[in-house]
Motif scaffolding. Structure first.
Motif, PDB file in Angstrom:
ATOM      1  N   VAL A 173       0.872  -1.166   0.000  1.00 21.82           N
ATOM      2  CA  VAL A 173       0.000   0.000   0.000  1.00 21.82           C
ATOM      3  C   VAL A 173       0.919   1.229   0.000  1.00 21.82           C
ATOM      4  CG1 VAL A 173      -1.651   1.282   1.419  1.00 21.82           C
ATOM      5  CG2 VAL A 173      -1.885  -1.182   1.161  1.00 21.82           C
ATOM      6  N   PRO A 174       0.596   2.272  -0.780  1.00 21.45           N
ATOM      7  CA  PRO A 174       1.494   3.430  -0.836  1.00 21.45           C
ATOM      8  C   PRO A 174       1.875   3.943   0.555  1.00 21.45           C
ATOM      9  CG  PRO A 174      -0.259   3.658  -2.444  1.00 21.45           C
ATOM     10  CD  PRO A 174      -0.584   2.441  -1.613  1.00 21.45           C
ATOM     11  N   ASN A 175       3.184   4.105   0.740  1.00 17.37           N
ATOM     12  CA  ASN A 175       3.723   4.575   2.014  1.00 17.37           C
ATOM     13  C   ASN A 175       5.072   5.217   1.741  1.00 17.37           C
ATOM     14  OD1 ASN A 175       6.045   2.556   2.721  1.00 17.37           O
ATOM     15  ND2 ASN A 175       4.374   1.295   1.929  1.00 17.37           N
ATOM     16  N   GLU A 176       5.691   5.766   2.757  1.00 17.38           N
ATOM     17  CA  GLU A 176       6.967   6.452   2.591  1.00 17.38           C
ATOM     18  C   GLU A 176       8.170   5.561   2.892  1.00 17.38           C
ATOM     19  OE1 GLU A 176       6.990  10.140   4.679  1.00 17.38           O
ATOM     20  OE2 GLU A 176       5.042  10.719   3.893  1.00 17.38           O
ATOM     21  N   VAL A 177       7.934   4.307   3.229  1.00 14.99           N
ATOM     22  CA  VAL A 177       9.021   3.443   3.675  1.00 14.99           C
ATOM     23  C   VAL A 177       9.483   2.491   2.586  1.00 14.99           C
ATOM     24  CG1 VAL A 177       9.696   1.743   5.406  1.00 14.99           C
ATOM     25  CG2 VAL A 177       8.151   3.580   6.022  1.00 14.99           C
ATOM     26  N   MET A 178       8.573   1.681   2.029  1.00 12.03           N
ATOM     27  CA  MET A 178       8.969   0.699   1.014  1.00 12.03           C
ATOM     28  C   MET A 178       7.812   0.406   0.069  1.00 12.03           C
ATOM     29  SD  MET A 178       9.161  -2.697   3.493  1.00 12.03           S
ATOM     30  CE  MET A 178      10.305  -2.024   4.645  1.00 12.03           C
ATOM     31  N   ARG A 179       8.177   0.112  -1.177  1.00 10.81           N
ATOM     32  CA  ARG A 179       7.171  -0.200  -2.190  1.00 10.81           C
ATOM     33  C   ARG A 179       6.873  -1.692  -2.260  1.00 10.81           C
ATOM     34  NH1 ARG A 179       9.204   2.612  -7.461  1.00 10.81           N
ATOM     35  NH2 ARG A 179      11.154   2.876  -6.360  1.00 10.81           N
ATOM     36  N   GLN A 180       7.832  -2.505  -1.869  1.00 13.42           N
ATOM     37  CA  GLN A 180       7.663  -3.957  -1.853  1.00 13.42           C
ATOM     38  C   GLN A 180       8.515  -4.516  -0.731  1.00 13.42           C
ATOM     39  OE1 GLN A 180       8.903  -4.895  -5.808  1.00 13.42           O
ATOM     40  NE2 GLN A 180      11.067  -4.844  -5.314  1.00 13.42           N
ATOM     41  N   TRP A 181       8.281  -5.756  -0.337  1.00 12.09           N
ATOM     42  CA  TRP A 181       9.063  -6.325   0.749  1.00 12.09           C
ATOM     43  C   TRP A 181       9.041  -7.838   0.667  1.00 12.09           C
ATOM     44  CZ3 TRP A 181       5.734  -9.364   3.429  1.00 12.09           C
ATOM     45  CH2 TRP A 181       4.423  -8.960   3.560  1.00 12.09           C
ATOM     46  N   ASP A 182       9.948  -8.449   1.404  1.00 11.46           N
ATOM     47  CA  ASP A 182       9.916  -9.897   1.593  1.00 11.46           C
ATOM     48  C   ASP A 182      10.330 -10.198   3.027  1.00 11.46           C
ATOM     49  OD1 ASP A 182      12.854 -10.134   1.600  1.00 11.46           O
ATOM     50  OD2 ASP A 182      12.689  -9.835  -0.549  1.00 11.46           O
ATOM     51  N   VAL A 183       9.706 -11.218   3.577  1.00 16.42           N
ATOM     52  CA  VAL A 183       9.994 -11.671   4.929  1.00 16.42           C
ATOM     53  C   VAL A 183      10.370 -13.145   4.826  1.00 16.42           C
ATOM     54  CG1 VAL A 183       9.028 -12.104   7.228  1.00 16.42           C
ATOM     55  CG2 VAL A 183       8.405 -10.026   5.993  1.00 16.42           C
ATOM     56  N   HIS A 184      11.504 -13.498   5.397  1.00 13.36           N
ATOM     57  CA  HIS A 184      11.979 -14.879   5.337  1.00 13.36           C
ATOM     58  C   HIS A 184      11.566 -15.597   6.617  1.00 13.36           C
ATOM     59  CE1 HIS A 184      14.200 -13.984   1.705  1.00 13.36           C
ATOM     60  NE2 HIS A 184      14.387 -12.802   2.264  1.00 13.36           N
ATOM     61  N   VAL A 185      10.731 -16.606   6.450  1.00 17.82           N
ATOM     62  CA  VAL A 185      10.196 -17.371   7.577  1.00 17.82           C
ATOM     63  C   VAL A 185      10.977 -18.680   7.670  1.00 17.82           C
ATOM     64  CG1 VAL A 185       8.128 -18.415   8.566  1.00 17.82           C
ATOM     65  CG2 VAL A 185       7.932 -16.329   7.189  1.00 17.82           C
ATOM     66  N   PRO A 186      11.606 -18.947   8.804  1.00 19.21           N
ATOM     67  CA  PRO A 186      12.407 -20.172   8.921  1.00 19.21           C
ATOM     68  C   PRO A 186      11.529 -21.423   8.932  1.00 19.21           C
ATOM     69  CG  PRO A 186      12.357 -19.024  11.017  1.00 19.21           C
ATOM     70  CD  PRO A 186      11.643 -18.147  10.028  1.00 19.21           C
ATOM     71  N   VAL A 187      12.091 -22.499   8.409  1.00 17.44           N
ATOM     72  CA  VAL A 187      11.427 -23.799   8.419  1.00 17.44           C
ATOM     73  C   VAL A 187      12.427 -24.846   8.908  1.00 17.44           C
ATOM     74  CG1 VAL A 187       9.818 -23.240   6.556  1.00 17.44           C
ATOM     75  CG2 VAL A 187      12.006 -24.276   6.004  1.00 17.44           C
ATOM     76  N   ARG A 188      11.908 -25.978   9.336  1.00 16.85           N
ATOM     77  CA  ARG A 188      12.806 -27.088   9.692  1.00 16.85           C
ATOM     78  C   ARG A 188      12.195 -28.369   9.177  1.00 16.85           C
ATOM     79  NH1 ARG A 188      11.713 -26.719  15.853  1.00 16.85           N
ATOM     80  NH2 ARG A 188       9.713 -27.741  15.923  1.00 16.85           N
TER      81      ARG A 188
END
Length: 118
Positions: free
Chosen positions: A99-114
């Protein structure tokens, strides 16, 4: 003395708030994307991977310090590339357009798995 009492009372209130917080209660708002929804997207991806029958994985908790803007499009997920240098396997949950904001246009979050034990 009064200052000490106020500090102790404030600290107790903070501890109570932190004890009540969990990934399960961190839901999306109009401004931020919740870690609950991010973890659920990782779980959906891992369920599809587990259905292929090769290896069996379980999703761990995303980093509780992560704060990202609300995603404007559906989340996507895939294995985090080994070229990123992560020492353990993880799932990248990706927002292609926030959503338009002043911080970032896109992102990714890495979720650990085992890997689940046999």
């Amino acid at each position: 003395m009064l200052r000490s009492i106020l500090f102790t009372a404030a600290l107790s209130a903070c501890v109570t708030c932190l004890a009540a917080w969990s990934i399960d209660t961190d839901r999306s708002t109009p401004d931020k994307h919740g870690l609950f929804e991010i973890r659920e997207e990782a779980r959906r991806f891992i369920a599809q991977e587990n259905a292929k029958g090769h290896e069996q994985w379980s999703v761990l908790e995303p980093n509780a310090k992560v704060l990202v803007p609300r995603c404007a499009v559906p989340l996507q997920a895939h294995w985090t590339p080994k070229s990123l240098g992560r020492s353990k396997p993880s799932v990248a949950v990706i927002c292609a357009a926030a959503v338009p904001n002043e911080v970032m246009r896109q992102w990714d979050v890495h979720v650990p798995v085992r890997q689940k034990p046999d």
